[in-house]
Design a protein around this motif. Structure first.
Motif, PDB file in Angstrom:
ATOM      1  N   GLU A  72       0.832  -1.207   0.000  1.00 39.20           N
ATOM      2  CA  GLU A  72       0.000   0.000   0.000  1.00 39.20           C
ATOM      3  C   GLU A  72       0.864   1.255   0.000  1.00 39.20           C
ATOM      4  O   GLU A  72       0.590   2.219  -0.723  1.00 39.20           O
ATOM      5  N   CYS A 103      -7.795  -3.430  -8.216  1.00 31.69           N
ATOM      6  CA  CYS A 103      -8.199  -4.049  -6.947  1.00 31.69           C
ATOM      7  C   CYS A 103      -8.004  -5.562  -6.986  1.00 31.69           C
ATOM      8  O   CYS A 103      -7.558  -6.168  -5.997  1.00 31.69           O
ATOM      9  N   MET A 106      -4.222  -6.154  -6.732  1.00 30.16           N
ATOM     10  CA  MET A 106      -3.768  -5.849  -5.378  1.00 30.16           C
ATOM     11  C   MET A 106      -4.210  -6.931  -4.392  1.00 30.16           C
ATOM     12  O   MET A 106      -3.505  -7.238  -3.424  1.00 30.16           O
ATOM     13  N   ASP A 116      -6.281  -2.814   0.455  1.00 30.61           N
ATOM     14  CA  ASP A 116      -6.427  -2.575  -0.984  1.00 30.61           C
ATOM     15  C   ASP A 116      -7.303  -1.357  -1.256  1.00 30.61           C
ATOM     16  O   ASP A 116      -7.025  -0.549  -2.143  1.00 30.61           O
ATOM     17  N   SER A 146     -12.414  -4.022  -3.896  1.00 30.29           N
ATOM     18  CA  SER A 146     -11.357  -4.442  -2.968  1.00 30.29           C
ATOM     19  C   SER A 146     -11.813  -5.567  -2.048  1.00 30.29           C
ATOM     20  O   SER A 146     -10.982  -6.267  -1.456  1.00 30.29           O
TER      21      SER A 146
END
Length: 434
Positions: A72, A103, A106, A116, A146
């Motif tokens: 992040e 998303c 991630m 996320d 996410s």
């Protein structure tokens, strides 16, 4: 009043009074022991709390939490967004597609929806606002997208499920979550694209397409993260717990040496933040051990399961009722708490109807994913609305649209278990039987 009711009632009352979930679980367990067993049994509290957390696979949870925080802060999301924009190009709904794709990628790094949501929202919300997307829509779309992190490996929730449910192979769960996770993401794209075209959001002429090759080179370190984690698991190079160590190491190298956004002070702060978050999770798991031991010894969970079975002898009816129960729980509690509270009750049902444990675990995860952006709690939505600086209630209408979209993907996985089970079976993992 029976000890069963007193134990469950004290737990629910503590939750209603705002007591933290961990303390409420421990309190409920103690009430069950005092009312249904001998007070001498309180001597088992230390053993039960220790046994709950003294499990090797749990080491992966704090490490994957740290991985999510590192990626992040490392600036990974920005490089992925630019690469996705280069692929999709400027078009109506283009940024919405980019948000969902980023998303999903991630999610293959951190396994944490809130992490996320924060990373993608920080990058995408300014661009989507500039392109004409309403902030409540953008915040809701990112929060919903996410939530697929709970499905796409490495998923912290699936790690916990593999520990709570005996005999479930974590590698099979990771493989089983991949296609349902992608399906859930794609289901969000349908309403997003339709709405973007209907309202004319994002003028294709107003933005330039980033150069594909340059953006791809910048995104390679980020794109390799899921490949390394999943490839290592598939090849047998490392176990899921060791994969968490590899993920942290790779994240530190990428963030400090390639993107150069992480310094020594940043790493110290990230480790501290991960330790605090992990401490909360581990405290819930530890005190849930008291609740689980008391409920099992008293037969509370078996009684509750028998009560559910008395409602219907049709497996599909019971499965729908279970899904509604988990969805309701997902609106109020986090994934860790839901698994620890509900799995002891649902295990007898799963065994009674012969539900495949891997498939059932994915259904629970999909349901909890919906709960992560469903008010009133909606942890992912809280993160994105805070970054967007809007009120949570402004997102209600958009949230209902995406809830319905993801519910359709959940229903599809319910009706076609092969969506979840095909990949782990092809990879040779043990998926159990019906």
């Amino acid at each position: 009043m029976s000890p069963d009711l007193l134990m469950i009632g004290s737990f629910l009352l503590a939750l209603l009074l705002g007591v933290p979930v961990a303390i409420a679980l421990g309190l409920g367990g103690v009430v069950g022991i005092l009312t249904g067993l001998s007070p001498d049994m309180l001597a088992t509290l230390g053993t039960n709390t220790y046994n709950s957390v003294a499990k090797y696979p749990l080491i992966a949870i704090p490490l994957f939490i740290l991985t999510g925080l590192i990626f992040e802060r490392a600036g990974v999301a920005a490089s992925l967004v630019r690469f996705a924009q280069a692929i999709i190009g400027p078009r109506h709904g283009g940024l919405a597609v980019v948000a969902v794709l980023v998303c999903l990628i991630m999610g293959g790094m951190s396994g944490s929806g809130p992490a996320d949501a924060a990373a993608v929202a920080m990058v995408m919300l300014p661009s989507m606002r500039k392109a004409g997307y309403p902030q409540p829509f953008s915040a809701t779309l990112i929060a919903a997208s996410s939530s697929t992190a709970i499905l796409i490996p490495p998923s912290i929730a699936l790690i916990l499920y593999s520990i709570v449910v005996p005999g479930v192979d974590l590698r099979a769960l990771f493989a089983a979550g991949l296609f349902p996770g992608i399906l859930a993401g794609l289901s969000l794209l349908v309403p997003a694209l339709l709405l973007a075209r209907k309202y004319g959001w994002e003028d294709p002429e107003a933005s330039e397409r980033p150069p594909l090759w340059a953006s791809f080179k910048a995104a390679i370190p980020a794109l390799l993260a899921p490949v390394i984690i999943l490839g290592g698991l598939r090849s047998g190079l490392f176990t899921p717990t060791e994969a968490a160590v590899v993920a942290v190491t790779y994240g530190v190298v990428v963030g400090s040496l390639i993107y150069r956004n992480l310094g020594i002070k940043d790493l110290f702060n990230l480790v501290t933040e991960a330790a605090v978050t992990s401490g909360v999770v581990m405290l819930i798991i530890a005190l849930a051990g008291i609740f689980a031991w008391a409920g099992t010894t008293l037969g509370t969970f078996q009684h509750l399961a028998e009560g559910l079975l008395s409602l219907s002898d049709n497996g599909w009816v019971l499965l729908l009722l279970v899904m509604l129960l988990v969805l309701l729980a997902g609106m109020l509690l986090d994934a860790v708490s839901i698994y620890l509270i509900l799995i002891p009750i649902l295990l007898p049902l799963m065994n009674h109807f012969g539900w495949n444990p891997v498939w059932f675990g994915i259904l629970l995860a999909m349901n909890i994913a919906i709960g992560q952006f469903t008010p009133p709690v909606a942890v992912n939505l809280m993160v994105t609305t805070r970054i967007a600086q809007i009120r949570l209630e402004h997102t209600m209408g958009w949230a209902l649209i995406f809830i319905a979209a993801m519910a359709c993907s959940l229903l599809l996985v319910m009706l076609v278990p092969g969506i979840a089970l095909w990949l782990p079976e092809k990879l040779g993992y043990v998926v159990g039987s019906w």
